[in-house]
Design an enzyme around this catalytic site. Structure first.
Site, PDB file in Angstrom:
ATOM      1  N   TYR A 266     -15.301 -59.925 -97.466  1.00 20.63           N
ATOM      2  CA  TYR A 266     -14.102 -59.695 -96.668  1.00 20.63           C
ATOM      3  C   TYR A 266     -14.312 -60.032 -95.197  1.00 20.63           C
ATOM      4  O   TYR A 266     -13.339 -60.222 -94.462  1.00 20.63           O
ATOM      5  CB  TYR A 266     -13.655 -58.234 -96.789  1.00 20.63           C
TER       6      TYR A 266
ATOM      7  N   ASP B 140     -19.697 -55.962-114.019  1.00 15.75           N
ATOM      8  CA  ASP B 140     -18.850 -56.099-115.198  1.00 15.75           C
ATOM      9  C   ASP B 140     -19.091 -54.960-116.181  1.00 15.75           C
ATOM     10  O   ASP B 140     -18.147 -54.412-116.777  1.00 15.75           O
ATOM     11  CB  ASP B 140     -19.044 -57.463-115.866  1.00 15.75           C
TER      12      ASP B 140
ATOM     13  N   LYS C 126     -24.267 -57.638-108.680  1.00 10.88           N
ATOM     14  CA  LYS C 126     -24.214 -58.770-109.610  1.00 10.88           C
ATOM     15  C   LYS C 126     -25.493 -59.574-109.430  1.00 10.88           C
ATOM     16  O   LYS C 126     -25.492 -60.777-109.191  1.00 10.88           O
ATOM     17  CB  LYS C 126     -22.967 -59.613-109.348  1.00 10.88           C
TER      18      LYS C 126
ATOM     19  N   ASP D  22     -13.870 -51.992-103.686  1.00 10.21           N
ATOM     20  CA  ASP D  22     -12.419 -52.052-103.599  1.00 10.21           C
ATOM     21  C   ASP D  22     -11.814 -52.039-105.003  1.00 10.21           C
ATOM     22  O   ASP D  22     -10.885 -51.276-105.303  1.00 10.21           O
ATOM     23  CB  ASP D  22     -12.022 -53.328-102.847  1.00 10.21           C
TER      24      ASP D  22
ATOM     25  N   ASP E  20     -10.218 -48.485-107.288  1.00  9.16           N
ATOM     26  CA  ASP E  20      -8.835 -48.487-107.770  1.00  9.16           C
ATOM     27  C   ASP E  20      -8.793 -48.240-109.278  1.00  9.16           C
ATOM     28  O   ASP E  20      -7.899 -47.549-109.780  1.00  9.16           O
ATOM     29  CB  ASP E  20      -8.159 -49.812-107.439  1.00  9.16           C
TER      30      ASP E  20
END
Length: 356
Positions: free
Chosen positions: A142, A223, A191, A247, A251
């Site tokens: 970001y 994942d 990851k 993020d 959620d």
């Protein structure tokens, strides 16, 4: 004490929920012998309309001059066609950067009163869960270099994921310290099987873990983490992860609690000043209709009381008021599941009555 809070009410339902949270904060601080004054700060879409910029310089100064920052929500379709650097969301990123808020704490807990709202199987929901997601906030993709160019395939775009050992170490320390106050278990999500930044993340977290021999550390690929959250969320205590992964996963976790309208968050740095906000968005489709659930913002105030103001007793009172109104069966539309519901202002009044 007289505390000073900068309020970024923002857009959509932001002014409604920010007002509700301030009413609760006024009440609980007065009950505990303290007071609070507010500075209303223009940020987000409303600031674009007024000044042409999502985060004016004055807004940053007002936040820096406060003891804590309360955010409602920013954004909406009205500003969706603006270039990236002028979008309302840049205000939030800018405040985090200006205040050095590198750690986002998002608790996700399934309240027994709302177990029926959990979308998981009944036997999974019956176990309950209580996790804390610690998300790195001012690094990663970001904030990395991004742009567009032209090539043989036409226009291309890129976003760069960059993390330093320092950035990983400081967010990791927040997670390990939090685990010491909880169940002594940290899951680090990356990851590392594909990304070099993920491999540096894992190496740095493992090195840091040597300083916390009492805390159990587990690695998990992102994942797999997404699958494990819906299969068995009770296994998680503290999760620490990157800006983008945090993020997304937070959620996902919010939906397991029954409604995104229930989850608070705190963005913290090295000092006591923090930014407190619900994790949901501005919900422009219900703005001005008195349908917004104020609970997530009110619980964000509880985090403010506990962390920035160091008033744990006051935070306990707010959290007890929330639990009390839910035990009484009061529901806003987002948690009524088709049954009877009350308005957002009525939920606020019920919380204030509980605090009396």
């Amino acid at each position: 004490m007289n505390y000073h809070v900068a309020v970024l009410a923002g857009d959509g339902i932001g002014p409604e929920i920010a007002s509700a949270a301030c009413q609760v904060l006024d009440k609980v601080l007065a009950k505990c012998g303290h007071s609070v004054r507010y500075t209303q700060v223009l940020a987000g879409g409303c600031a674009i309309d007024a000044t042409g910029h999502p985060l004016p310089e004055l807004a940053v100064k007002q936040c820096l001059d406060s003891d804590a920052v309360l955010l409602g929500a920013v954004g909406g379709p009205k500003w969706d066609t603006l270039p990236g650097h002028l979008r309302p969301e840049r205000a939030l990123l800018g405040v985090r950067k200006a205040l050095g808020l590198y750690a986002n704490l998002r608790p996700a807990k399934l309240m027994p009163e709302l177990a029926a709202a959990c979308p998981l199987r009944e036997e999974t929901a019956a176990k309950g869960f209580d996790m804390l997601i610690v998300r790195e906030l001012i690094g990663g993709m970001y904030f990395g270099e991004s742009g567009r160019g032209e090539g043989e395939g036409g226009t291309y775009a890129y976003d760069t994921e960059i993390y330093s050992q320092h950035e990983v170490r400081r967010i990791g320390r927040i997670a390990f310290e939090a685990a010491r106050g909880r169940r002594l278990h940290v899951t680090s999500i990356d990851k590392a099987n594909v990304l070099e930044s993920g491999r540096l993340w894992r190496e740095t977290i493992h090195e840091l873990a040597k300083e916390y021999p009492d805390v159990t550390l587990r690695d998990m690929l992102v994942d797999n983490a997404a699958m494990q959250l819906v299969q068995n969320p009770a296994q998680f205590d503290v999760i620490v992860t990157t800006n983008m992964f945090g993020d997304i996963l937070s959620d996902e976790a919010s939906q397991l609690t029954g409604s995104i309208g229930l989850l608070p968050s705190a963005s913290l740095g090295d000092g006591t000043r923090g930014l407190y906000e619900p994790i949901h968005g501005s919900a422009p489709d219900i703005a001005g209709q008195d349908l917004a659930n104020p609970i997530a913002t009110v619980l964000s105030v509880a985090m403010m009381l506990r962390t920035s103001f160091q008033l744990p007793e006051a935070a306990d009172l707010v959290e007890a008021a929330v639990q009390g109104v839910l035990q009484d069966g009061l529901r806003t539309r987002d948690i009524a599941w088709g049954g009877p519901y009350i308005k957002g202002s009525e939920m606020t009044q019920a919380l204030l009555t509980r605090l009396n």
